[in-house]
Design a protein around this motif. Structure first.
Motif, PDB file in Angstrom:
ATOM      1  N   ASP A 224      -8.778   3.601   9.796  1.00 12.09           N
ATOM      2  CA  ASP A 224      -7.579   3.790  10.449  1.00 12.09           C
ATOM      3  C   ASP A 224      -6.831   2.475  10.544  1.00 12.09           C
ATOM      4  O   ASP A 224      -7.603   1.632  11.276  1.00 12.09           O
ATOM      5  N   ALA A 225      -5.772   2.134   9.853  1.00 13.15           N
ATOM      6  CA  ALA A 225      -5.308   0.984   9.796  1.00 13.15           C
ATOM      7  C   ALA A 225      -4.207   1.094  11.017  1.00 13.15           C
ATOM      8  O   ALA A 225      -3.134  -0.054  11.156  1.00 13.15           O
ATOM      9  N   MET A 286       2.525  -3.883   2.493  1.00 15.90           N
ATOM     10  CA  MET A 286       1.860  -4.699   3.780  1.00 15.90           C
ATOM     11  C   MET A 286       0.693  -5.370   3.470  1.00 15.90           C
ATOM     12  O   MET A 286       0.155  -5.113   2.401  1.00 15.90           O
ATOM     13  N   GLY A 287       0.413  -6.335   4.125  1.00 17.71           N
ATOM     14  CA  GLY A 287      -0.823  -7.200   4.077  1.00 17.71           C
ATOM     15  C   GLY A 287      -1.207  -7.992   5.289  1.00 17.71           C
ATOM     16  O   GLY A 287      -0.259  -7.882   6.178  1.00 17.71           O
ATOM     17  N   ASP A 434      -6.773  -0.423   3.219  1.00 14.17           N
ATOM     18  CA  ASP A 434      -6.448  -0.421   4.810  1.00 14.17           C
ATOM     19  C   ASP A 434      -7.585  -1.071   5.410  1.00 14.17           C
ATOM     20  O   ASP A 434      -7.388  -1.622   6.497  1.00 14.17           O
ATOM     21  N   ARG A 435      -8.740  -1.091   4.989  1.00 21.27           N
ATOM     22  CA  ARG A 435      -9.848  -1.749   5.693  1.00 21.27           C
ATOM     23  C   ARG A 435      -9.370  -3.382   5.724  1.00 21.27           C
ATOM     24  O   ARG A 435      -9.895  -3.969   6.915  1.00 21.27           O
ATOM     25  N   SER A 436      -8.761  -3.703   4.723  1.00 20.60           N
ATOM     26  CA  SER A 436      -8.270  -5.112   4.827  1.00 20.60           C
ATOM     27  C   SER A 436      -7.105  -5.544   5.917  1.00 20.60           C
ATOM     28  O   SER A 436      -6.806  -6.912   5.846  1.00 20.60           O
ATOM     29  N   LEU A 437      -6.495  -4.693   6.339  1.00 23.49           N
ATOM     30  CA  LEU A 437      -5.493  -4.718   7.180  1.00 23.49           C
ATOM     31  C   LEU A 437      -6.020  -5.245   8.482  1.00 23.49           C
ATOM     32  O   LEU A 437      -6.795  -4.592   9.008  1.00 23.49           O
ATOM     33  N   PRO A 438      -5.287  -6.044   9.283  1.00 23.55           N
ATOM     34  CA  PRO A 438      -5.593  -6.496  10.639  1.00 23.55           C
ATOM     35  C   PRO A 438      -5.597  -5.286  11.650  1.00 23.55           C
ATOM     36  O   PRO A 438      -4.535  -4.510  11.534  1.00 23.55           O
TER      37      PRO A 438
END
Length: 512
Positions: A224-225, A286-287, A434-438
């Motif tokens: 969950d991002a 997004m990133g 999504d794992r890479s999103l803050p």
């Protein structure tokens, strides 16, 4: 169609076919399948099951609308949807000609990357199209699927509208049916079934139902991002509204006299065409360095659908002024510039159910025969990746192929593994991104997966200015190829050793 019961599996379905491909049914008791959920995944599953069951019952909480409009049971139906390239082939295999029918009703064909302005850490060059997106509203797509499925199989398929499933019947070893309740009267009854398919969506209650039978529910994975969405429909300023219902058939459209405005887009002419834009759609991804994103796509009726996205703390507002201000506040102002010349057509709607959830029914455990899960009840994804409908179509094809059982008995476990496999690539794409999103919450990522994600991020950066890598990345993102496309030797060389390619310094207004 002859069969025997496998203690741990579902019915052993052996099909004999005539020369024309029609099944030959041998003497045996009639078989009945029940599908929980009458959305796209459920309808496609019901369509497949008509070959293997004498009757199919679809249990649907809503009452279907007469026209293609959003319904309560599909809260994400107000938001941006598109049939990515990986949906076209399985959909047309199941329902031949359906993509052309959608175009006739106003869906827009968009070539990737040629017809799209995209930002993903940099502007993406608009190379010649290697893949195609079919853009339309979710209600239109579902309406056409429903017309095709129920029109072709109405005698075999019964739809219980306004009815919800409240439990399974049977034992921990085998499901024998389902208990349903009519929502208006509150009356409950049991429906016997040889097979129950859960296509009830991400809010499926099967976890509790299996526990009530003494069976083992599946392990659930969550990424969950915290992404929040807001969506609105717009028209080019001055464009007339079509007097025919949105998503009307070509015959209805021909009968309408509301085609006087040059700005009104019909089949073959989109809102982007009417507005004179040099592209069809916009993707702002997004990133880690871009907490806001958005997408703009033309849909039927000469309209745009615009979805704005934001990470936790950056969620887009749900009023028109706030929506426009959010778009204007992005460093990439291209969506805001389009909206300056557009009129809103309806309210802004928010959505927060964007987590990636996978239920591991395919793993070992004490689970009953005669029960399958697919669609969002099996795996649901952050909607911004546009994979849900493609996975539903791929799973329906997997269901068809697994039940054919040409080489192996199609037990419940084997069919469920095939359904899970049809969703695996989409999970890797959406959950991995999504794992890479803050601020994303997720379980531990295995070391090998972290290494692979690093390479994939490098490939995605490279694709902005490298046509060969762009094609390979789109193979994966659109589910038209496997991860192997990214690991072809020539792609690996370009990602790891090639000189940094040039990318546009400003919004790329021209194709290459």
């Amino acid at each position: 169609m002859a069969g025997r019961r496998d203690g741990r599996g579902m019915v052993d379905v052996q099909i004999q076919r005539r020369a024309g491909g029609e099944p030959v049914r041998t003497d045996r008791p009639p078989r009945h399948a029940v599908v929980l959920g009458g959305g796209i995944a459920g309808l496609l599953a019901a369509h497949v099951l008509t070959v293997y069951a004498d009757t199919v019952t679809v249990v649907e909480r809503d009452r279907y609308p007469d026209e293609p409009v959003p319904r309560a049971g599909v809260p994400q139906g107000h938001h941006i949807h598109a049939l990515i390239a990986g949906a076209h082939r399985p959909l047309d295999a199941l329902l031949p000609g359906i993509t052309d029918e959608l175009v006739e009703r106003g869906a827009v064909r968009i070539g990737q990357p040629a017809d799209v302005v995209q930002w993903q850490g940099a502007w993406t060059r608009r190379f010649p199209a290697s893949h195609e997106v079919l853009s339309a509203s979710r209600p239109l797509i579902e309406d056409q699927v429903r017309k095709r499925v129920l029109g072709a199989s109405r005698r075999q398929i019964t739809v219980l509208e306004g009815t919800e499933a409240v439990g399974l019947t049977g034992t921990a070893d085998r499901v024998r049916g389902v208990t349903v309740r009519e929502r208006e009267s509150g009356e409950s009854r049991e429906i016997a079934a040889d097979l129950v398919v859960d296509a009830s969506g991400r809010d499926s209650h099967a976890f509790r139902w299996l526990t009530d039978l003494g069976a083992e529910p599946p392990i659930e994975e969550l990424v969950d991002a915290g992404v929040g969405y807001a969506t609105a429909i717009f028209r080019p300023r001055g464009a007339a509204k079509d007097a025919t219902p949105e998503g009307a058939t070509p015959e209805d459209a021909k009968a309408s006299d509301a085609k006087d405005s040059d700005a009104e887009a019909g089949p073959g002419r989109s809102a982007s065409d009417a507005a004179g834009l040099p592209y069809q759609g916009v993707y702002l991804v997004m990133g880690p360095d871009d907490p806001r994103g958005g997408a703009l796509l033309p849909i039927e009726g000469g309209r745009w659908i615009v979805t704005l996205t934001g990470l936790r703390g950056e969620e887009p507002p749900t009023d028109e002024a706030g929506f426009r201000a959010f778009a204007a506040g992005m460093p990439q102002a291209v969506i805001s510039e389009v909206l300056t010349g557009a009129e809103i057509d309806g309210p802004v709607r928010g959505f927060r159910g964007t987590s990636n959830v996978r239920r591991r029914y395919e793993r070992k455990g004490r689970r009953p025969a005669g029960f399958l899960a697919l669609g969002d009840a099996l795996a649901s994804f952050d909607p911004i990746y546009g994979q849900g409908m493609a996975v539903a179509a791929r799973q329906a094809v997997a269901l068809r192929d697994a039940l054919a059982g040409l080489h192996r008995v199609p037990t419940t476990a084997r069919v469920q593994r095939a359904l899970a496999g049809a969703a695996d690539l989409a999970w890797r794409v959406a959950a991995g991104a999504d794992r890479s999103l803050p601020g994303a919450t997720a379980g531990a990522t295995p070391l090998v997966d972290r290494a692979l994600q690093g390479y994939v991020r490098a490939a995605v950066r490279r694709r902005n200015g490298d046509e060969e890598v762009s094609r390979a990345v789109l193979e994966v993102l659109t589910l038209t190829g496997g991860p192997s496309a990214l690991f072809a030797p020539k792609v690996v060389r370009r990602v790891l050793t090639g000189a940094e390619p040039s990318t546009p310094a400003a919004v790329p207004l021209e194709r290459e």
